[in-house]
Scaffold this motif. Sequence first.
Motif, mmCIF file in Angstrom:
data_model
loop_
_atom_site.group_PDB
_atom_site.id
_atom_site.type_symbol
_atom_site.label_atom_id
_atom_site.label_comp_id
_atom_site.label_asym_id
_atom_site.label_seq_id
_atom_site.Cartn_x
_atom_site.Cartn_y
_atom_site.Cartn_z
ATOM 1 N N LYS A 177 -5.761 -46.585 21.071
ATOM 2 C CA LYS A 177 -5.059 -45.788 22.084
ATOM 3 C C LYS A 177 -6.021 -45.257 23.135
ATOM 4 N N THR A 178 -7.089 -44.604 22.659
ATOM 5 C CA THR A 178 -8.060 -44.023 23.589
ATOM 6 C C THR A 178 -8.732 -45.108 24.425
ATOM 7 N N THR A 179 -9.079 -46.205 23.771
ATOM 8 C CA THR A 179 -9.733 -47.302 24.494
ATOM 9 C C THR A 179 -8.833 -47.816 25.616
ATOM 10 N N MET A 212 -3.487 -38.617 29.642
ATOM 11 C CA MET A 212 -3.702 -37.491 28.738
ATOM 12 C C MET A 212 -4.021 -38.026 27.345
ATOM 13 N N ASP A 213 -5.167 -37.625 26.803
ATOM 14 C CA ASP A 213 -5.582 -38.112 25.490
ATOM 15 C C ASP A 213 -5.490 -36.990 24.460
ATOM 16 N N GLU A 214 -4.426 -36.982 23.703
ATOM 17 C CA GLU A 214 -4.146 -35.954 22.701
ATOM 18 C C GLU A 214 -4.446 -34.553 23.234
ATOM 19 N N PRO A 215 -3.866 -34.197 24.378
ATOM 20 C CA PRO A 215 -4.248 -32.940 25.026
ATOM 21 C C PRO A 215 -3.922 -31.702 24.186
HETATM 22 MG MG LIG Z 1 -8.277 -41.501 20.239
#
Ligand SMILES: [Mg+2]
Lengths: 334, 215
Positions: free
Chosen positions: A44-46, A164-167
């Motif tokens: 996901k982050t990538t 937004m990454d797990e904000p």
């Molecule tokens: Mg991640």
Amino acid sequence: MSKIAFRDITKRFPGARRPAVDSVTFAVPEGSTCMLVGTSGAGKTTLLRMVNRLIEPTSGEIIIDGKNVLTENPIELRRRIGYVIQQIGLFPHMNVAENIRVTAEVAGGWTQRRLDVRVDELLELVGLPPVEYRRRFPRELSGGQQQRVGLARALATDPALLLMDEPFGALDDITRTRMQDELLQIQRNVRKTILFVTHDMDEAFKLGDLIAVLDEGKVAQLGSPVDLLTNPANEFVARLAGADNVMRQLEFLPVSGALDREQTVPFPGWENVPECAPNASLLTAMLKLLETNAPALSVQTGNDSRVGYITLASITSGITKTRNKERQLASERA
Amino acid sequence: MDALLEFYLDPRNNLVEQTITFFQLCLIPIALAIVIGVVVGVLVYRSAALSFVAVNASNLIRAVPVLAALFIFVPIFKIGFLPAAVALTLLGIPPVLLNTYVGLRGVDSAAIEAARGMGMTGWQIMTRVQAPLVLPVLAAGVRTAAVQVVATAPLGGLIGAGGYGDYIIDGVNSLNTTEILAGSILVAALAMLVEIGMSWLERRLTPAGLKAQAA
Ligand SMILES: [Mg+2]
Ligand SMILES: Nc1ncnc2c1ncn2[C@@H]1O[C@H](COP(=O)(O)OP(=O)(O)O)[C@@H](O)[C@H]1O
């Protein structure tokens, strides 16, 4: 038109056994919120960080507004995209106002006066009264307040796209719920295209117009929350979407999918039952049934275009139907 | 006291020239140590292997006795100002380098990620985010280095570097306590001034956001 589209995007980290992101292709329409979900390490982050080129893809294209971002200057690209991360990363030596301004200063094209106005606007938007918070330093804020500033900072230049990454991942339950509600509220006003990473399915269902389920770097399914509940592509999605989560089904499945067979003519005693919209949730219908103690609800759009009736029994069977589908998927695989 | 004053005013003692020499003997090595320490610190902090080498080399230098460092360059540069200046520079580098490194490593990686994400260039990240957060730590390193250099510089007198060290060494050789005292007082006063000045600078450089108490 789609705001952002991934075309066969792949990222293989040097020395990795399998690609972190594996030929991902999907598009997100303008103004909608797409949740990227999946277990930890799913990519996901990538995937998210390739959009603003904090990570360079191994192959494929990412199209924003019809333009391949890989042909753009990464610095210019990032200045047009809002970015919010779980660790927030406010600058500790700058006060709240300075932390928000800096985004716009870096992007350029803002006069000092317009910036002052903008900072106050944004603080209002994220629910921090400017007079009280402008001059505070990050250390003087709670985690939730810091993330509000993080969001305000990302919105400073009014970007059309927000990553937004797990904000809200590091916030306590109560604060997280409040921030989710406020993001929904804000989104109603600003209508950004949002790519939002989370591993919390409740959050995905609550905030997402679309949910992209990632599994081992691949898109297992892209669909609306209701799609994922009613038509999961495979067992993995079914489990993730929560086939057994009765509460979620009640909240997200529409009444129209759980009508009492083809019953459009009232049974005796159903002549004056209360009405209910076809797109209302099963939960709404159920509460109404319980509150009014009526035997059924008349499901209709306008005045008399009734599509059917819904009863407690039909709600139960509607949920069981979805759950049976999951079981079937599971046994097909076994 | 009178004897001291008389000593300082006696033109044969060349107070002005010796002062200039001593300041040069301190300031040049301090300035060089700052430049070298900061540049090396910035160059190595991102690489685990390079920082390992730099940090350990710094600690090694710190372990070398001052006198040994002073004399080690004599065979190369003969006696005089140069070997002393080189030795003092070497002495000043470790605290500057270590604090630059520690300061840079101490910057929250999330802040750097956010800075990159909003489209800051490498230069902007350095000047707007890293520098303000690293400067107070760097200033502490410079303070240590400067005090050390000032306190050690008189030993330069042993290898003919000139400066206040001449008074002390002369005094010791001729058992002239006034002369010893005259040199020592100046060195001590200067070291304290540096300490006080640098402490003040360090506080000045510490951003309000890092000093602020939680409300
Ligand atoms: Mg991640
Ligand atoms: N910089 C990197 N170098 C090597 N491997 C990485 C790097 N970043 C992520 N990975 C690997 O890529 C995979 C996906 O990671 P990530 O995108 O962070 O997953 P998620 O955000 O879904 O938890 C993981 O296996 C992770 O170990």
